[in-house]
Design an enzyme around this catalytic site. Structure first.
Site, PDB file in Angstrom:
ATOM      1  N   ASP A 499      12.189  -7.192  38.216  1.00  0.00           N
ATOM      2  CA  ASP A 499      11.036  -8.080  38.406  1.00  0.00           C
ATOM      3  C   ASP A 499      10.898  -8.601  39.822  1.00  0.00           C
ATOM      4  O   ASP A 499       9.850  -9.120  40.197  1.00  0.00           O
ATOM      5  CB  ASP A 499      11.189  -9.309  37.496  1.00  0.00           C
ATOM      6  CG  ASP A 499      10.656  -9.064  36.098  1.00  0.00           C
ATOM      7  OD1 ASP A 499       9.859  -8.139  35.926  1.00  0.00           O
ATOM      8  OD2 ASP A 499      11.056  -9.805  35.185  1.00  0.00           O
TER       9      ASP A 499
HETATM   10  C1  GLC Z   1      12.467 -14.160  38.015  1.00  0.00           C
HETATM   11  C2  GLC Z   1      13.880 -13.721  37.717  1.00  0.00           C
HETATM   12  C3  GLC Z   1      13.891 -12.461  36.880  1.00  0.00           C
HETATM   13  C4  GLC Z   1      13.009 -12.636  35.678  1.00  0.00           C
HETATM   14  C5  GLC Z   1      11.618 -13.095  36.085  1.00  0.00           C
HETATM   15  C6  GLC Z   1      10.800 -13.384  34.845  1.00  0.00           C
HETATM   16  O1  GLC Z   1      11.833 -13.229  38.794  1.00  0.00           O
HETATM   17  O2  GLC Z   1      14.615 -13.500  38.886  1.00  0.00           O
HETATM   18  O3  GLC Z   1      15.218 -12.180  36.475  1.00  0.00           O
HETATM   19  O4  GLC Z   1      12.924 -11.416  35.026  1.00  0.00           O
HETATM   20  O5  GLC Z   1      11.699 -14.278  36.848  1.00  0.00           O
HETATM   21  O6  GLC Z   1       9.513 -13.748  35.100  1.00  0.00           O
HETATM   22  C1  GLC Z   2      14.953 -10.492  33.449  1.00  0.00           C
HETATM   23  C2  GLC Z   2      13.692 -10.062  32.715  1.00  0.00           C
HETATM   24  C3  GLC Z   2      13.615  -8.577  32.579  1.00  0.00           C
HETATM   25  C4  GLC Z   2      13.835  -7.927  33.911  1.00  0.00           C
HETATM   26  C5  GLC Z   2      15.148  -8.371  34.533  1.00  0.00           C
HETATM   27  C6  GLC Z   2      15.372  -7.792  35.910  1.00  0.00           C
HETATM   28  O1  GLC Z   2      16.042 -10.242  32.627  1.00  0.00           O
HETATM   29  O2  GLC Z   2      13.629 -10.648  31.430  1.00  0.00           O
HETATM   30  O3  GLC Z   2      12.372  -8.198  32.049  1.00  0.00           O
HETATM   31  O4  GLC Z   2      13.829  -6.548  33.728  1.00  0.00           O
HETATM   32  O5  GLC Z   2      15.132  -9.771  34.640  1.00  0.00           O
HETATM   33  O6  GLC Z   2      14.542  -8.360  36.858  1.00  0.00           O
END
Ligand code: GLC
Ligand code: GLC
Length: 834
Positions: A499
């Site tokens: 993300d």
């Molecule tokens: C932030 C976190 C990531 C998560 C995302 C959800 O980017 O670092 O881990 O998946 O928020 O919106």
């Molecule tokens: C968080 C989010 C997931 C994402 C991950 C890596 O766990 O829930 O959707 O893939 O972060 O950023």
């Protein structure tokens, strides 16, 4: 250092001191009423949706830690001493303490001043309430006079509004108080039940109740009266005085507190039951006397009466135990490694069920107000629970598919109450749709239920747009084909699985969301991770298409045959070798300027974990040694004793072109922590090239049970996975954060059961193809697959991985046990590794 121990026989983790490094929690409930509960009785409850139907108030990120819970206070009539049997919130030292977190229940037992309190908290099956079953034992030689107080603080339903909108909320709170009994009155639950009915007078048709099995000496429903001005939950005035105020909340902060006076003879045990529940009335039958504001209790009273009976509570608890036993008994392994056994047989499977229920909504790190059911999260979670509750997996898949966009893309999340997709946490994550393919494949392999592919499912929940599920999968693949970049690799969109790799974002405004802001057209930045995922997805489509070819609904759309997917996978592989291979490992991406990421050409972020795992899982480089090379690079550059970090070297400064990933200090979250979700991809990749020793080594490094002895470093619960463990660039290397709600649960479950132990559902039968550590002589497993019990015995005859399979005495070619004839109950399998 340990703070407890595993009791595998009882499927419990036993915490032996209340001051764990962080609250160590558990979950109550399985389909509508849920609770989070910590080892000191902290936490809260909600009905279906942690944001919109929150029953009790919890204060996240507070000091002291873990404020708000299911509290009981005891006051000794002789000495006036006050304590909490769960330690919090009074925090008076207890003579003994033990918290047992089990499957769907938590039991806290403690002793002080000769009084033992044993409280079991659970949600009975098919109920919208939780039981607090309290047993008080007087172990003194003399009679004990005890004042017992219960306490919960009600949330005004919408947890977000509850914590922000005070100008309104201080005026709306309403309750109905117990009608205290007088001499000669007939016993009735109305004499001991507190009703919380804020906004019931207007548009809500639901209310909460808090009932007690005993005659009350008093009650409180107003926080200020109970606590006393400027006091906290650690020393309520009513408890100190040994007398409630019988307060009625008008606005401000409604609470529920019962006051009981108990006289216990030496040796006497007294059982008190409290019920905290949720109830809905039909909108035209809300009031008792239409036109009044009094709750019509006709349908709730029988519910309360039933569960205030100790005998019924006992049965309800046995039913809960039985329920979990049946679920978990579907797959039991007995390996030479205790940490593996307990995670597979108990805790990892349990965590997968919790992620099924919660997605990423409510934990001690997810506030329950931010995120709904994530598309990519829920589809991946499904792989960990599909064998446990296949019918519910089917429903979940169809719900998710119904939120898919007609162009094949996906809403990133949907609300569990409405089941509708939304863009609140962003859109355009180009990996999203592929997880639907993988999840559907997992479901069909597990169940053999091809009919799901024919199910008519809408796009974007729009009636009239229905198409067979199979067409949804086709469009998922097409979504990537429609979005290829300059190197013929998939465009990354807003981000892929990671993300925080926001290559089109370019955010310079403080506080701006990286997930919802995009400043570039997005026609350049590409993802090698999606490329690997695309190939995996195509491999599933080849098989699914050959099964779907004879479907009666095939004519409803343009069907692509298996050869199409074989060819597209080949093209993608070509693109990866041309632009995605860095010489010693797979590159990660190309940024908006066409520059590579995850390359030796970069100063930081030279190598990332995701493409090494996924590309090798897809079979790339297995024949010519490149897979081995990539995994050796992982070993050399990313592996630490606490797991495999996401990238290396960590980004030391914020970089506009990379987005959120570089916003985190080095070693945390996506910036080079051990992001546990992605570790199993490498474990699986290692099994693909036959290196069981390494696969298992990585498995052990992040297995929470195997880390129990370093709980003072790990800090999160030793019985469930956390999302991250601080990486080698972080000052707190080894410290876990964000436990419970993470894709780590399902992927580790898949890695250990399907790849290391090698017991894997396929379309044509159960496949057994273990790739285990050298020093294992074998293992045994019992797996229920499509209604048949498979008893599997694996024996090592050499250090190689080739298989000789004997099924019910007959030697079989290959490693797939054919589907047995109808009516077969049990199949015995011997697997020899030669
Ligand atoms: C932030 C976190 C990531 C998560 C995302 C959800 O980017 O670092 O881990 O998946 O928020 O919106
Ligand atoms: C968080 C989010 C997931 C994402 C991950 C890596 O766990 O829930 O959707 O893939 O972060 O950023």
């Amino acid at each position: 250092m340990r703070f407890g121990f595993f009791d595998d026989q009882s499927r419990e983790y036993v915490i032996t001191r209340p001051d764990t490094p962080l609250p160590w929690i558990n979950y109550l409930g399985k389909d509508s009423f849920f609770g989070l509960i910590s080892n000191t009785a902290g936490g809260y409850s909600f009905y279906k949706d942690a944001r919109l139907r929150r029953l009790t108030r919890y204060r996240y990120n507070n000091a002291p830690l873990d404020m708000g819970g299911r509290y009981i206070y005891l006051r000794d009539g002789d000495s006036s001493e006050v304590w909490s049997p769960s330690w919090m919130p009074v925090r008076k030292t207890l003579d003994s303490y033990e918290c047992r977190h089990g499957m769907g229940y938590t039991n806290i037992r403690s002793k002080k001043n000769g009084i033992t309190t044993n409280t079991r908290y659970f949600v009975p099956l098919n109920s919208a309430l939780e039981v607090w079953d309290v047993a008080l034992t007087n172990e003194r030689d003399a009679e004990a006079q005890l004042d017992v107080f219960s306490a919960v603080e009600f949330a005004l339903w919408d947890a977000w509004d509850d914590s922000t909108n005070f100008q309104r909320n201080f005026n709306t709170g309403e309750v109905e108080a117990p009608i205290l009994s007088r001499e000669g009155d007939q016993e009735d639950v109305l004499q001991s039940t507190i009703f919380h009915k804020t906004e019931y007078r207007e548009r809500r048709n639901h209310f909460a109740f808090f009932a007690c099995s005993e005659t009350l000496a008093g009650f409180d429903t107003e926080r200020n009266a109970f606590l006393g001005p400027y006091r906290g939950w650690d020393n309520p005035l009513a408890v100190e005085n040994g007398q409630s105020c019988n307060s009625i909340a008008h606005g401000w902060q409604p609470i529920g507190s019962h006051h009981l006076k108990l006289h216990l003879k030496p040796g006497e045990v007294k059982r008190v039951i409290f019920l905290l529940g949720y109830h809905e009335n039909p909108t035209d039958e809300k009031f008792d006397l239409p036109g009044s504001n009094t709750i019509n209790k006709a349908s709730v009273l029988p519910v309360i009466r039933e569960l205030l009976s100790p005998a019924r509570v006992d049965t309800a608890f046995s039913e809960l135990r039985e329920y979990w036993k049946e679920l978990l008994d579907k797959f039991i392994v007995c390996t030479p490694d205790a940490d593996t056994n307990r995670m597979v047989n108990i805790w990892n499977a349990y965590q997968c069920m919790i992620t099924f229920n919660m997605s990423r909504s409510a934990s001690y790190f997810e506030s329950g107000i931010g995120r709904g059911m994530g598309f990519r999260d829920s589809t991946q979670d499904l792989m960990g629970f599909v064998h446990i509750v296949p019918e519910r997996a089917r429903e979940r898949l169809l719900d998710l598919a119904a939120t898919q966009l007609s162009n094949g893309g996906a809403f990133h999340q949907y609300s569990p109450l409405t089941k509708r997709g939304n863009n609140d946490v962003g859109s355009g994550f180009n990996d999203d749709p592929h997880w639907l393919v993988l999840a559907t494949a997992a479901y069909v392999k597990e169940t053999g239920d091809l009919s799901i592919l024919d199910e008519m499912v809408p796009y974007e929940n729009q009636p009239g747009t229905e198409m067979p599920l199979f067409e949804h999968l086709q469009r998922a693949v097409q979504h990537t084909l429609d979005r290829l970049g300059p190197h013929q690799l998939p465009l990354i969109g807003r981000a892929d699985w990671n993300d925080c790799l926001n290559l089109n974002c370019f955010s310079e405004t403080p506080g701006q969301s990286f997930q919802t802001t995009t400043n570039r057209d997005g026609n350049t930045a590409e993802s090698v991770m999606i490329a690997g995922l695309f190939i995996l997805s195509c491999q599933e489509m080849v098989e699914l298409a050959s099964l779907f070819v004879s479907s009666p609904v095939k004519e409803k759309f343009v069907f692509f045959d298996p050869a199409f997917y074989t060819e597209k996978a080949k093209d993608m592989e070509q693109a990866i070798w041309q632009a995605g291979w860095d010489g010693e490992w797979f590159r990660r991406a190309y940024d908006a300027f066409g520059e590579p990421l995850g390359s030796h050409l970069n100063e930081e972020g030279q190598i990332f974990i995701e493409p090494q795992g996924l590309c090798v899982m897809a079979g790339l480089g297995v024949a010519d040694g490149k897979a081995r090379q990539a995994l050796d690079a992982v070993r050399e550059r990313l592996a630490t004793p606490h797991g495999i970090v996401l990238l290396n070297p960590a980004y030391s400064c914020y970089q506009l072109r990379l987005g959120e990933i570089s916003s985190y200090p080095p070693g945390y979250k996506e910036n080079a922590s051990v992001f546990c979700h992605s570790n199993p991809w490498v474990m699986i990749a290692e099994t693909v090239i036959g290196r069981g020793e390494r696969a298992f080594d990585y498995y052990k490094r992040i297995n929470p049970s195997a880390r129990e002895a370093i709980s003072e470093i790990h800090r999160c619960e030793p019985y469930v996975y956390a999302q991250t463990i601080a990486g080698k660039d972080a000052p707190t290397h080894g410290e876990a954060k964000n436990s419970w709600l993470t894709g780590t649960a399902s992927w580790n479950y898949v890695a250990i059961t399907q790849y290391i132990l090698g017991i894997k559902p396929t379309y044509n039968g159960l496949s057994v193809n273990p790739v285990i550590p050298d020093d294992w002589e074998g293992f045994e497993a019992k797996r229920i697959f499509r209604g048949v019990v498979y008893k599997i015995k694996v024996e090592r005859r050499s250090l190689l991985n080739s298989i000789r399979l004997t099924v019910d005495g007959q030697i079989i070619e290959g490693c797939i046990i054919p589907i047995p004839p109808e009516g077969t109950r049990e199949v015995n399998v011997l697997v020899e590794l030669k």
